[in-house]
Design a protein around this motif. Structure first.
Motif: not given
Length: 260
Positions: A189-195
């Protein structure tokens, strides 16, 4: 079975498969399609690669024998371009008809760089049609299941099924798999949140992780489209019946997902 009643009116769904080779991504993609073949279609990057290899007429792509060499920037670029062509075909298909509801992008998509390319392409298309996005990562860490998948692959994959020397096929595929393992990055989810923070028009993205043939399922991010819960319920029920041979007492499918 049909998922028609679980599809949002007017909204299309893109399911992006994620995972190493021989983890069962294509099998799960086919299971999704079988739930409602009238509205679903699979777009497979491996099939696109083989089509281009057979045609041999695309001067813009250099298809090398060692295309799976992760240390060769040219090979990485070629694989990414094939993947993006496949994704664009999927999005064009979704836009062609109101009856085209679910497009499944079947590829490894196993690096952060590749997924950024995917999300950038999806973001552009989200301005022209309402879309749901689901990353479906397939994980296998059971040696028995992986061995079974490997032997199935060298007998039935279009890359190997026509070859008689199955020992060579197995060795070649294991070498390919090791290449992917060197660069594999699981999605979170951190990857998605950053994007999403970098988007001009943020949209909802769901992540579903399936481990060892649905023995464990993990869910991250925004609420998944309703049909995802419906299909998960069907998969888990069938898996239980296959292994237990008697009827399960089935819970609400939303309870089968561990939210992280």
């Amino acid at each position: 079975m049909s998922i028609q009643n679980h599809l949002s009116q007017g909204t299309k769904t893109v399911i992006v498969m994620v995972g190493l080779p021989a983890r069962g991504k294509s099998t799960i993609a086919e299971q999704i399609c079988r739930c409602d073949p009238k509205h679903s279609r699979i777009f497979n990057a491996g099939q696109k690669r083989r089509q281009l290899e057979r045609a041999g007429t695309d001067a813009s792509l250099e298809l090398k024998e060692q295309i799976f060499d992760m240390a060769d920037p040219g090979c990485v670029e070629t694989r990414d371009e094939i993947a993006m062509r496949t994704l664009v075909e999927l999005l064009d298909w979704l836009q062609e008809s109101d009856n085209h509801k679910i497009g499944i992008f079947d590829a490894t998509n196993s690096t952060l760089k590749r997924r950024k390319l995917i999300l950038s392409t999806l973001e552009e298309r989200a301005t022209t049609m309402p879309l749901n996005f689901v990353f479906l990562e397939v994980i296998v860490d059971s040696k028995d299941i992986l061995e079974e998948h490997l032997y199935w692959k060298v007998r039935h994959s279009d890359d190997y099924k026509h070859l008689s020397d199955k020992d060579w096929c197995l060795s070649d595929f294991q070498s390919r798999m090791r290449q992917y393992e060197t660069v594999y990055e699981t999605i979170d989810d951190q990857e998605i949140s950053a994007y999403q923070k970098s988007m001009e028009r943020p949209f909802s993205i769901s992540i579903l992780k399936v481990r060892n043939r649905f023995d464990q399922c993990f869910f991250y991010g925004e609420e998944a489209p309703a049909f995802i819960h419906y299909m998960l319920f069907a998969w888990r029920r069938r898996r239980f019946l296959e292994t237990r041979r008697h009827l399960a007492t089935l819970r609400d499918p939303r309870e089968m997902i561990v939210r992280v």
